[in-house]
Design a protein around this motif. Structure first.
Motif, mmCIF file in Angstrom:
data_model
loop_
_atom_site.group_PDB
_atom_site.id
_atom_site.type_symbol
_atom_site.label_atom_id
_atom_site.label_comp_id
_atom_site.label_asym_id
_atom_site.label_seq_id
_atom_site.Cartn_x
_atom_site.Cartn_y
_atom_site.Cartn_z
ATOM 1 N N ASN A 76 10.806 8.829 -5.232
ATOM 2 C CA ASN A 76 9.334 8.774 -5.288
ATOM 3 C C ASN A 76 8.723 10.034 -4.689
ATOM 4 O O ASN A 76 7.778 9.979 -3.893
ATOM 5 N N THR A 77 9.264 11.169 -5.057
ATOM 6 C CA THR A 77 8.837 12.449 -4.500
ATOM 7 C C THR A 77 8.483 13.416 -5.617
ATOM 8 O O THR A 77 9.187 13.488 -6.631
ATOM 9 N N VAL A 78 7.407 14.144 -5.406
ATOM 10 C CA VAL A 78 6.999 15.175 -6.357
ATOM 11 C C VAL A 78 6.972 16.516 -5.630
ATOM 12 O O VAL A 78 6.659 16.579 -4.430
ATOM 13 N N TYR A 79 7.321 17.569 -6.344
ATOM 14 C CA TYR A 79 7.412 18.906 -5.774
ATOM 15 C C TYR A 79 6.524 19.872 -6.552
ATOM 16 O O TYR A 79 6.266 19.676 -7.749
ATOM 17 N N GLN A 130 0.830 -1.185 0.000
ATOM 18 C CA GLN A 130 0.000 0.000 0.000
ATOM 19 C C GLN A 130 0.879 1.254 0.000
ATOM 20 O O GLN A 130 1.774 1.385 0.821
ATOM 21 N N VAL A 131 0.621 2.162 -0.918
ATOM 22 C CA VAL A 131 1.386 3.398 -1.013
ATOM 23 C C VAL A 131 0.723 4.481 -0.184
ATOM 24 O O VAL A 131 -0.505 4.665 -0.245
ATOM 25 N N GLN A 132 1.513 5.204 0.582
ATOM 26 C CA GLN A 132 1.023 6.368 1.316
ATOM 27 C C GLN A 132 1.764 7.609 0.819
ATOM 28 O O GLN A 132 2.974 7.569 0.595
ATOM 29 N N LEU A 133 1.023 8.691 0.680
ATOM 30 C CA LEU A 133 1.590 9.958 0.234
ATOM 31 C C LEU A 133 1.578 10.943 1.393
ATOM 32 O O LEU A 133 0.542 11.150 2.022
ATOM 33 N N VAL A 134 2.725 11.552 1.656
ATOM 34 C CA VAL A 134 2.840 12.490 2.768
ATOM 35 C C VAL A 134 3.294 13.836 2.217
ATOM 36 O O VAL A 134 4.394 13.960 1.664
ATOM 37 N N GLU A 135 2.414 14.835 2.388
ATOM 38 C CA GLU A 135 2.710 16.173 1.880
ATOM 39 C C GLU A 135 3.352 17.023 2.973
ATOM 40 O O GLU A 135 3.111 16.823 4.167
ATOM 41 N N SER A 136 4.100 18.018 2.550
ATOM 42 C CA SER A 136 4.664 18.998 3.464
ATOM 43 C C SER A 136 4.912 20.288 2.697
ATOM 44 O O SER A 136 4.926 20.287 1.460
ATOM 45 N N GLY A 137 5.083 21.374 3.448
ATOM 46 C CA GLY A 137 5.472 22.632 2.825
ATOM 47 C C GLY A 137 4.389 23.686 2.734
ATOM 48 O O GLY A 137 4.661 24.809 2.309
ATOM 49 N N GLY A 138 3.173 23.365 3.126
ATOM 50 C CA GLY A 138 2.128 24.374 3.108
ATOM 51 C C GLY A 138 2.345 25.406 4.202
ATOM 52 O O GLY A 138 3.236 25.271 5.034
ATOM 53 N N ARG A 143 3.559 30.463 -13.178
ATOM 54 C CA ARG A 143 3.806 30.774 -11.762
ATOM 55 C C ARG A 143 4.225 29.531 -10.970
ATOM 56 O O ARG A 143 5.032 29.637 -10.054
ATOM 57 N N PHE A 144 3.652 28.393 -11.314
ATOM 58 C CA PHE A 144 3.933 27.151 -10.591
ATOM 59 C C PHE A 144 4.782 26.225 -11.466
ATOM 60 O O PHE A 144 4.617 26.192 -12.695
ATOM 61 N N THR A 145 5.639 25.460 -10.817
ATOM 62 C CA THR A 145 6.454 24.473 -11.524
ATOM 63 C C THR A 145 6.403 23.151 -10.773
ATOM 64 O O THR A 145 6.696 23.109 -9.574
ATOM 65 N N ILE A 146 6.055 22.095 -11.491
ATOM 66 C CA ILE A 146 6.032 20.760 -10.893
ATOM 67 C C ILE A 146 7.277 20.010 -11.335
ATOM 68 O O ILE A 146 7.754 20.150 -12.467
ATOM 69 N N SER A 147 7.824 19.225 -10.414
ATOM 70 C CA SER A 147 8.988 18.401 -10.728
ATOM 71 C C SER A 147 8.931 17.144 -9.868
ATOM 72 O O SER A 147 8.135 17.058 -8.931
ATOM 73 N N LEU A 183 6.046 29.438 -2.092
ATOM 74 C CA LEU A 183 6.054 28.250 -1.245
ATOM 75 C C LEU A 183 6.465 27.060 -2.095
ATOM 76 O O LEU A 183 6.232 27.048 -3.309
ATOM 77 N N ARG A 184 7.026 26.057 -1.440
ATOM 78 C CA ARG A 184 7.374 24.824 -2.136
ATOM 79 C C ARG A 184 6.726 23.652 -1.408
ATOM 80 O O ARG A 184 7.002 23.422 -0.230
ATOM 81 N N LEU A 185 5.887 22.937 -2.110
ATOM 82 C CA LEU A 185 5.244 21.753 -1.561
ATOM 83 C C LEU A 185 6.033 20.513 -1.962
ATOM 84 O O LEU A 185 6.562 20.443 -3.075
ATOM 85 N N SER A 186 6.067 19.541 -1.056
ATOM 86 C CA SER A 186 6.703 18.258 -1.340
ATOM 87 C C SER A 186 5.730 17.142 -1.019
ATOM 88 O O SER A 186 4.899 17.269 -0.120
#
Length: 115
Positions: free
Chosen positions: A76-79, A1-9, A66-70, A18-21
């Motif tokens: 296994n991380t998206v920003y 099972q995959v879990q996604l954990v966000e941070s940076g808000g 204005r926003f950039t996704i990478s 701001l940069r979200l991860s």
């Protein structure tokens, strides 16, 4: 099972950045797309930006320029780099990972922009 954990808000003044991860706890095998969606109070959840594991990106018109996704496939991380933030960007931002067979969501992180 995959879990996604966000941070940076958080809270930022209009025009700020701001940069979200979003880190996936497990391996997301095969072709996949990771991305960010957002939901403002009283509104539906809308796409912000997505990126495939091959690097193809899509953006909502409201955030283009204005926003950039990478992403870092090895981690296994998206920003999501968010610049020139506006009050209309206020929302809970959700990370998403989608494969042929599965659709995973993070718990969300609040972004607030003061005018």
């Amino acid at each position: 099972q995959v879990q996604l954990v966000e941070s940076g808000g958080g809270l930022v003044e209009a025009g700020g950045s701001l940069r979200l991860s979003c880190a996936a706890s497990g391996s997301i095998a095969g072709p996949n797309r990771m991305g960010w969606y957002r939901q403002a109070p009283g509104k539906q959840r809308d796409l912000v930006a997505t990126i495939t594991n091959g690097g193809t990106t899509t953006y909502a018109d409201s955030v283009k320029g204005r926003f950039t996704i990478s992403r870092d496939n090895a981690k296994n991380t998206v920003y999501l780099e968010m610049n020139s933030l506006k009050p209309e960007d206020i929302a809970v931002y959700y990370c998403n990972a989608r494969t042929i067979f599965n659709d995973y969501w993070g718990q969300g992180t609040q972004v607030t922009v003061s005018s």
